[in-house]
Design a protein around this motif. Structure first.
Motif, mmCIF file in Angstrom:
data_model
loop_
_atom_site.group_PDB
_atom_site.id
_atom_site.type_symbol
_atom_site.label_atom_id
_atom_site.label_comp_id
_atom_site.label_asym_id
_atom_site.label_seq_id
_atom_site.Cartn_x
_atom_site.Cartn_y
_atom_site.Cartn_z
ATOM 1 N N ARG A 184 93.644 -27.500 59.188
ATOM 2 C CA ARG A 184 93.884 -27.508 57.755
ATOM 3 C C ARG A 184 92.908 -26.571 57.036
ATOM 4 N N ASP A 185 93.471 -25.762 56.131
ATOM 5 C CA ASP A 185 92.665 -24.972 55.188
ATOM 6 C C ASP A 185 91.717 -23.986 55.857
ATOM 7 N N SER A 190 86.238 -30.677 62.669
ATOM 8 C CA SER A 190 85.917 -31.828 63.509
ATOM 9 C C SER A 190 86.934 -32.058 64.619
ATOM 10 N N GLN A 218 104.319 -25.933 57.630
ATOM 11 C CA GLN A 218 105.433 -26.813 57.236
ATOM 12 C C GLN A 218 106.738 -26.023 57.133
ATOM 13 N N ILE A 240 98.763 -32.029 61.325
ATOM 14 C CA ILE A 240 97.789 -31.170 60.643
ATOM 15 C C ILE A 240 96.441 -31.859 60.736
ATOM 16 N N LEU A 241 95.499 -31.204 61.399
ATOM 17 C CA LEU A 241 94.229 -31.842 61.748
ATOM 18 C C LEU A 241 93.084 -31.212 60.970
ATOM 19 N N LEU A 267 104.865 -32.456 63.548
ATOM 20 C CA LEU A 267 103.772 -31.627 63.015
ATOM 21 C C LEU A 267 102.524 -32.476 62.817
#
Lengths: 518, 313
Positions: free
Chosen positions: A367-368, A400, A378, A395-396, A393
């Motif tokens: 993510r990001d 971390s 998506q 999104i992690l 899907l």
């Protein structure tokens, strides 16, 4: 009371973080970064934002310029042995590290050998990409100022790869454990670290003459949320923001105290097919073992629409892992053609079931980290579902969760990633897949038509024509049967305060010793 | 008793006061309704809640679009703007061209489900732990209460983030995490009430009659402490809905293909500076209204079920 408390919480969730009133301080460049710093160990770092900060702290033997040429840094000269496997660098006189220790040839050799030592278990870019790419054998000090870096076979990109390795002194690092070294950098570069407030900011101070680095102090603030980064820039608290979301460009441009700079970046964004045996046993992992399925999925994704709608720029879909101008000149980008995709999936034996699904597959992404990445994955998910692939899907969190998976080559069976690119050699972008076991071969792809090609490229007796023919054939194999779903090279949107004079590079390297303040 | 033969067959109406008393629950319901109507705020809260529950149940049928159907060529359309095939995006479209109104309707189900399910999980664990702790006392009490103290030593949101990073985001995981985060609240209340009730005469009587320990705990004591639990639960639902929104806002909520009000709010962040207000205002208002409704009803329940206030009333 409880009602008031919960109402206040709800209001807080709605409000944007307020920008601080203070202005960016004098003779200081404040840069906003999206991802936290994970290490200051040169052998462990693998993320560009992280290595950009470290490059201010650590010098290199040579350095690549924005135009792709290589210029001296710690070394004043280079000599290559006759057999092409020894690179002898002569260091400048009087070099020191930040703790005052003299920086000699043995320190350089120690830096290289420490990073390569398997007992240390480093998983960063240096052992995983640079050393495997150059087939590093070892480094040795010839005398106080001359150090020799040895590689297994002559290699056209070895010099550029060696130029990426950051150098430190020996005594300080011998006295520290691996964990301590990751937190207490003792560098050799233009700036030294004076503060690291984890998750918040890193502060560097200049240790060289003003002519080598005009700005005295650099502050790198970690601001994960993109609109907060932009709000801080608009408020005058930040001078430079990287990875600005496309939907915020107009707001920044309309502000008289800030500007937008757009560079056609070299970072190659792709969806990887993890072909490891472990993933082959997972749902969908078996389907993507078939090159025809992988090729079919290329037709299912509408890359030009993703670029224009979600990234705010016109792109040409990539045909492989090599940036122009070194890409294969005859390959046409896969068009968006869901009907062809469906026909090929039928032909490959994955027909739609009663529920309209051909097969299920997990798709992992961080993510990001990349431009508008959550929306891009998506959109890709929707397009794959439209041809009958049931996509789960996930999104992690980037630092971390996702980065450890990537480092262990354990993301997938589909995963979304961007890998930094270069144009100083026609082989450098191919180096991600320099061997089946390379740390950057996150796909476990092992097609001999690709990997045997490296033997020809590294063969000193091969003619330039033979090498080029082999290279183009490798790119064709990658295009047709490769382990990437080809997407695009990411554009880089930088936002800068009007007091900052800085020209971003195409390769995402943000070296602020080239910047000045008005 | 027999009637005289010359007496008409009709029976004179009996005055209300002579009717047998209505069952207790009906009287309670009437009294609660009268109290709610008297307190207009509570009535408003109830109406909002009923609307939210209606939307949660029937929302998906009312939604004009599939909430996950993307149309990136029609992204960020303003409220009232044209959707595909001559349709209208009443609340606009989001960054992937999905209908905000449809997502809002679907989101109600998830938000309320998380709220109620987490309370069910936390309440069940807390009630059992509190009954055991209060009834047996001694080392059982010590262990359960110290476990609660340890949990309370950590800020809840930090604990939730830690668990979700390990377990991964997902509807079930978020319900479990939020539920487990609440158990100690219930356990403490149940324990305190049980400590006082276990010495009461009717509990002693049940024990003397040979009722089992389980029966005494769950059939004799528990029904008598449901009133304070109901009040706490009503406040907690609101708190859990907000926590779900906060975790979804941080990207640790449910998967991206499950629309929730919190995740919609999270997705709106990048667009607030560029004045795409509809992406934040609609889910934000939905959260505010439902949380407000639960809190108002919680306040009303507390007043209504408080025996001292009832006597004064």
């Amino acid at each position: 009371m409880t009602r008031i408390k919960t109402l206040l919480m709800a209001s807080a969730a709605l409000s944007l973080p307020a920008a601080a009133a203070a202005q960016a301080p004098e003779n200081t460049i404040v840069t906003a970064l999206s991802a936290d710093i994970t290490t200051f160990d040169i052998a462990q770092v693998s993320e560009r934002g992280n290595s950009n900060i470290m490059r201010h702290i650590f010098a290199t033997l040579e350095t690549t310029q924005p135009d792709g040429s290589i210029a001296p840094d710690l070394a004043e000269s280079l000599e290559i042995t006759e057999d092409g496997t020894g690179y002898i660098y002569t260091l400048h006189e009087g070099l020191t590290c930040h703790d005052g220790e003299a920086l000699m040839a043995e320190d350089v050799a120690y830096t290289f050998n420490r990073a390569a030592d398997p007992d240390n278990g480093f998983t960063g870019n240096v052992p995983g990409f640079l050393f495997s790419g150059m087939q590093f054998e070892g480094a040795e000090a010839l005398d106080d100022r001359r150090v020799q870096v040895n590689i297994r076979t002559p290699n056209p990109i070895a010099r550029g790869l060696i130029a990426e390795v950051m150098v430190h002194c020996m005594d300080a690092y011998e006295a520290m454990s691996i964990d301590e070294a990751g937190q207490n950098p003792v560098g050799s570069g233009r700036y030294q670290m004076v503060e690291w407030d984890r998750g918040s900011q890193v502060v560097l101070e200049r240790v060289v003459d003003e002519s080598e680095a005009p700005v005295e102090r650099l502050v790198f603030r970690i601001i994960p949320e993109s609109s907060t980064r932009t709000a801080e820039l608009l408020a005058g608290n930040v001078d430079l923001v990287t990875n600005v979301p496309p939907d915020q460009l107009d707001v920044i441009d309309a502000n008289p105290n800030s500007d937008v700079y757009i560079a056609q970046g070299l970072r190659r964004i792709y969806v990887g097919f993890n072909l490891s045996d472990e993933f082959a046993a997972m749902p969908g992992g078996d389907a993507i073992q078939d090159p025809m399925v992988r090729r079919a999925l290329q037709y299912a994704v509408d890359v030009p629409s993703i670029c224009t709608q979600l990234l705010n720029f016109e792109c040409e879909r990539a045909t492989g892992l090599v940036n122009p101008p070194h890409n294969h000149p005859d390959l046409e980008p896969y068009p968006f053609d869901p009907e062809t995709a469906e026909a090929m999936l039928d032909e490959a034996g994955w027909e739609r079931g009663e529920d309209g699904t051909r097969f299920s597959i997990r798709f992992q992404a961080g993510r990001d980290r990349y431009l508008n990445d959550v929306n891009v994955v998506q959109a890709i998910t929707q397009m794959l579902q439209d041809v009958g692939v049931d996509v789960d899907l996930q999104i992690l969190d980037w630092a971390s969760t996702y980065v450890p998976l990537i480092r262990e080559r354990n993301a997938g069976p589909l995963y979304f990633l961007g890998t930094g690119g270069n144009i100083w050699s026609e082989f450098i972008d191919m180096n991600d897949l320099n061997s089946v076991e390379a740390g950057t071969n996150y796909t476990h792809w092992d097609d001999p038509r690709w990997f045997d090609g490296w033997d020809v490229i590294r063969d000193p007796s091969a003619s330039p024509e033979e090498i080029e023919e082999t290279r183009l054939e490798m790119l064709r194999v990658f295009y047709e049967d490769g382990p990437w779903l080809h997407l695009y090279s990411q554009p880089d949107f930088y936002a800068m305060s009007s007091r900052l004079n800085f020209t971003p590079r195409q390769d995402e390297r943000v070296y602020l010793w080239t910047a000045t303040l008005e | 008793m027999s009637l005289p033969t010359d007496t008409p067959a009709t029976v004179a109406p009996v005055p209300d006061t002579q009717l047998p008393p209505a069952p207790t629950w009906r009287r309670e319901l009437r009294r609660a309704w009268a109290s709610m109507v008297a307190s207009r705020w509570a009535l408003m809260g109830l109406i909002i809640l009923l609307i939210a529950i209606f939307v949660a149940i029937f929302g998906p049928a009312l939604a004009p679009f599939d909430p996950n159907r993307q149309n990136i060529l029609l992204r960020l359309v303003e409220p009232g703007g044209a959707g595909p095939g001559g349709s209208v995006y009443w609340m606009g479209s989001d960054a992937l061209g999905r209908d905000v109104f449809s997502r809002l309707l679907h989101g109600a189900r998830v938000s309320l489900l998380v709220g109620f399910a987490a309370i069910a999980v936390g309440g069940t664990i807390g009630i059992i732990a509190g009954l055991l702790s209060g009834y047996f006392g001694g080392w059982v009490d010590d262990i359960i209460m110290r476990l609660g103290d340890i949990q309370l030593a950590f800020p809840f949101i930090l604990l939730a983030i830690m668990f979700l990073v390990v377990l991964g985001p997902g509807l079930l995981n978020i319900i479990l995490v939020l539920g487990i985060g609440q158990w100690i609240t219930y356990a403490r209340i149940v324990r305190a009430e049980t400590l006082s009730l276990r010495e009461k005469e009717y509990v002693e009587a049940a024990r003397a009659m040979g009722d089992s320990t389980l029966s005494i705990m769950f059939r004799t004591i528990l029904p008598n402490i449901m009133a304070p639990l109901t009040v706490i639960a009503s406040f907690n639902v609101a708190s859990v809905i907000l926590s779900e929104a906060a975790l979804s806002f941080l990207g640790l909520g449910v998967p991206p293909n499950v629309p929730t009000w919190g995740s919609m709010l999270s997705e709106s962040r990048e667009h607030l500076l560029s004045n795409r207000w509809w992406l934040a205002i609609f889910p934000g208002m939905a959260i505010v209204l439902v949380v407000l409704a639960f809190n108002i009803i919680g306040d009303w329940l507390r007043d209504h079920l408080d025996p001292r206030l009832r006597e004064h009333g």
